[in-house]
Design an enzyme around this catalytic site. Sequence first.
Site, PDB file in Angstrom:
ATOM      1  N   ASP B  15       9.432  -8.933  -6.105  1.00 16.30           N
ATOM      2  CA  ASP B  15      10.498  -8.379  -5.274  1.00 16.30           C
ATOM      3  C   ASP B  15      10.324  -8.789  -3.807  1.00 16.30           C
ATOM      4  O   ASP B  15      11.301  -9.125  -3.120  1.00 16.30           O
ATOM      5  CB  ASP B  15      10.474  -6.855  -5.413  1.00 16.30           C
ATOM      6  CG  ASP B  15      11.825  -6.261  -5.062  1.00 16.30           C
ATOM      7  OD1 ASP B  15      12.846  -6.785  -5.545  1.00 16.30           O
ATOM      8  OD2 ASP B  15      11.854  -5.294  -4.287  1.00 16.30           O
ATOM      9  N   TYR B  62       3.348 -21.839 -13.094  1.00 14.03           N
ATOM     10  CA  TYR B  62       2.686 -21.940 -11.794  1.00 14.03           C
ATOM     11  C   TYR B  62       1.981 -23.289 -11.660  1.00 14.03           C
ATOM     12  O   TYR B  62       1.932 -23.874 -10.568  1.00 14.03           O
ATOM     13  CB  TYR B  62       1.673 -20.805 -11.601  1.00 14.03           C
ATOM     14  CG  TYR B  62       2.267 -19.415 -11.739  1.00 14.03           C
ATOM     15  CD1 TYR B  62       3.582 -19.134 -11.350  1.00 14.03           C
ATOM     16  CD2 TYR B  62       1.501 -18.366 -12.248  1.00 14.03           C
ATOM     17  CE1 TYR B  62       4.107 -17.857 -11.472  1.00 14.03           C
ATOM     18  CE2 TYR B  62       2.018 -17.087 -12.369  1.00 14.03           C
ATOM     19  CZ  TYR B  62       3.316 -16.831 -11.986  1.00 14.03           C
ATOM     20  OH  TYR B  62       3.843 -15.573 -12.112  1.00 14.03           O
ATOM     21  N   LYS B 101      -1.034  -9.699   0.421  1.00 10.88           N
ATOM     22  CA  LYS B 101      -2.150  -8.784   0.556  1.00 10.88           C
ATOM     23  C   LYS B 101      -2.042  -7.716  -0.534  1.00 10.88           C
ATOM     24  O   LYS B 101      -0.946  -7.447  -1.011  1.00 10.88           O
ATOM     25  CB  LYS B 101      -2.209  -8.158   1.945  1.00 10.88           C
ATOM     26  CG  LYS B 101      -0.878  -7.914   2.645  1.00 10.88           C
ATOM     27  CD  LYS B 101       0.111  -6.954   2.041  1.00 10.88           C
ATOM     28  CE  LYS B 101      -0.408  -5.604   1.680  1.00 10.88           C
ATOM     29  NZ  LYS B 101       0.656  -4.793   0.991  1.00 10.88           N
TER      30      LYS B 101
END
Lengths: 360, 360
Positions: B15, B62, B101
Site C-alpha cells: 500500500d 522480484y 523501515k
Amino acid sequence: MAETLIQIGIVGCADIARKVSRAINLAPNAAICAVSSRSHEKAAAFAAANGLPLSAKVYGSYEAILEDPEVDAVYMPLPTSLHLKWAVLAAQNKKHLLLEKPVALDVAQFDHILEACESSGVQFMDNTMWVHNPRTAAMANFLNDAQRFGNLKSVRTCFTSAADSDYLSRNIRVKPDLDALGALGDHGWYCIRAILLAANYELPKTAVASYEPVLNKDGVILECGASLYWEDGKVATFHCSFLANLTMDITAIGTRGTLHVHDFIIPYHEKEASFLAGTETNFDDLVTGWAKQPIKHTINTDLPQEALLVREFARLVAEIKFKNSKPEKKWPTISRKTQLVLDAVKASIQRGFEPVQIQE
Amino acid sequence: MAETLIQIGIVGCADIARKVSRAINLAPNAAICAVSSRSHEKAAAFAAANGLPLSAKVYGSYEAILEDPEVDAVYMPLPTSLHLKWAVLAAQNKKHLLLEKPVALDVAQFDHILEACESSGVQFMDNTMWVHNPRTAAMANFLNDAQRFGNLKSVRTCFTSAADSDYLSRNIRVKPDLDALGALGDHGWYCIRAILLAANYELPKTAVASYEPVLNKDGVILECGASLYWEDGKVATFHCSFLANLTMDITAIGTRGTLHVHDFIIPYHEKEASFLAGTETNFDDLVTGWAKQPIKHTINTDLPQEALLVREFARLVAEIKFKNSKPEKKWPTISRKTQLVLDAVKASIQRGFEPVQIQE
C-alpha cells in the site's frame, strides 16, 4: 455583606503568598484578615507590599494567628517539613486549611493532618491552582467522554524549570530540612496530579522510577521521572526537573481521542487558556496529510485560576460556617492520592528503581 | 534530460508504494522504469492504478526486476522478514537501495544488507520520510543551537494509531513471519529516530522497556514503550501503539529551550509544517502567566517530504553513477543506530524489562 466573607489568615510570607494574597483579594467571598510571619517586621512588610486591607492584623508568630477567633481559615505556604506541626495546630484551632503542596513529606504525615481536620470538622484543600481553571474542567469533560476520547491508554506529562545557581544553593526546595522532596514534591506533584486527572483519579497499581535521577549533595531530588501502571494496562510517564528550560506538557492518548496542552500549570495568559483535542484523527487516503486533525479549544475566565481556587475554598467554608454542612471530601481525597503516588516514586528511587505497589 | 533521471524499480506493491510512486513521479531527478510483484497481474494493476509511465515495465517476480539492467535503483516496500534476502540480492545486482523501515529484523541482518551494499558500491537509504521535510532541518538547527536550545536534557516521543480489527487480524505488521517487530518496528522506529535526531545521533547507553507491553497471540508487539539513557544524564522515553488514537508528538527539553511538535511523521498539511520552539521561556513576576512563551515556526515546502526523500536519494545515486562518487554513509549510519536501539528495546522486553546496553 462583609460579615459573609470568609476571613483568611496567611501563615507565612513565602513568595507564593504574594500571588495568593492577590487571589484572596480578587475572590468575591473571601478577605484577608491577618498575616503572620516568624517576625512581626516581615509580616508588616508583606502586608504593606501586597495590598492587604489596612484592617488586616499583623502577627509575629504562627501561634498567635491561629488563636485569633476572627480567622475562619488559613492559607499556609510553609516549607513542607513544617506542615505536620502547623497544619495540625491550625485544624485543632478550628481553622479551615488551604495548604501549599506538596501537602506533607509522606502520606503518614498527611494522614495526621487529615485526622486533625476531620476531628475539627474543617475543610481541607491543597493549593494546586490549575485544577480550578475552567480549562481543566473542559479537559476533564473531554477525557471522560467515551465518544470523543474513549478509554485512556497512555498519559505523558512533564514539568521542568531552569533554576539559577542562587535557587539551587539557597531555595527551600533544595534543602533537606525544609522541602526534602525537591523537584518531585514541587514539580512532580503537578505531573502526578495531571496523570490522576487523566485517569479520572483512579490510582495506578505500580510506580517505577526512571534511572538516574539527579540529587544534590544533600540528597534532595533535582530531577527525576517515573512510569505508572494500572491493572487495565493504562500507562503513564512523567519527568520533572529544576535543571531544564520551562516546560509543562500533557499528552493524553485514548482509544478514540488525544489531548495536548503545553501550559497546564500556569496558562500562558491569565484570562484565557487553550488545549488541543482530537477525536478519531486520521490521515487522508494517500497518507500525505491529516484528513482530521486536533482542534484548539480556548476557554476564557474572568477570574484567574488562583482566585477561582480561593472562591471554591471559601464557598465550602461558608457552607460549613453558615449552613452546618460537612467538609467536602473530594479535595483531601485527591491530595492524598497525589501524595500516595509521590511517595511510591520516592520509594522506587530509594529501592534502586524497583517497582513499588501503590495502596490506598 | 531523460537519460540523467535515475531509473527506479518498485519491488513489491504494498500500500505504501502508492505514495512512493507519486513521490518518484514528483521528484525532478527520478523516474519509475519498472514495477514488480509476485504476480504479473498485481504488478500490472498497480501500474495502471498509480499513474506509472506507460514505458514502465511490469514484472511478475522480484528476481526479474533485479536483473533488469535499466534499473538503477530499487524501492523495496517488502515485509521486514523478506528484507535480508531481497535487499542483499538487489545490492549484489548493483541496484541502489531505498528500503522500507524497519530495515531488518535485527542489526545482524541489517549488517549483511549493508555489507552487500558496500561490496557493490551502492547507496543505501531507508524510507523514513519525515527526516527529509525541511521542517526537520529547521528543528535540528534549533535543537543543536547552544543559545536557543542549550544541551538536551530529556526528549519524549510517541506514535500511536488506532488499528481496526481487520488490521489487527490480517495486516502484515501483526504477523510474526512478516513484520515480527510489530508496533515497535513500525511506530517505534519513528519514535527512536526522533529521539536520535534530538540527541544529534549520539547513541544512548542503555534501553529499558516499559512494563506491560501488549503482544498479540503470536507474540507480535502491538504496544510498548521504553526509556533510554545516555552517559551524560540525558533521558528519553517513547510510547508506540497500534491500539490508540492517532498521535505523534515530540517534546524535547534542553537547558535553555524547548521544542514541541504534534505531527512529526506526517505533517497535518503536505506543503507546510510547524513546530513550537521556546528559548528561556519564563513566567511574569507574580507567576500569573508567561512573560516569554514558545513561538510557532512554520516551514513551507514545494515538494512533499517523500518527494524530497526521493530527490535526495536520486541525487546521491546520480553522484555515484555519473561522477564516480562514493555512497553517502550518513543514511545507513542513521538507519543502523535506529535499528540498534530498536533491538535493545526488544531485548529488554524479552529479558523482563532489564536494562540492555547499546553498543555500536
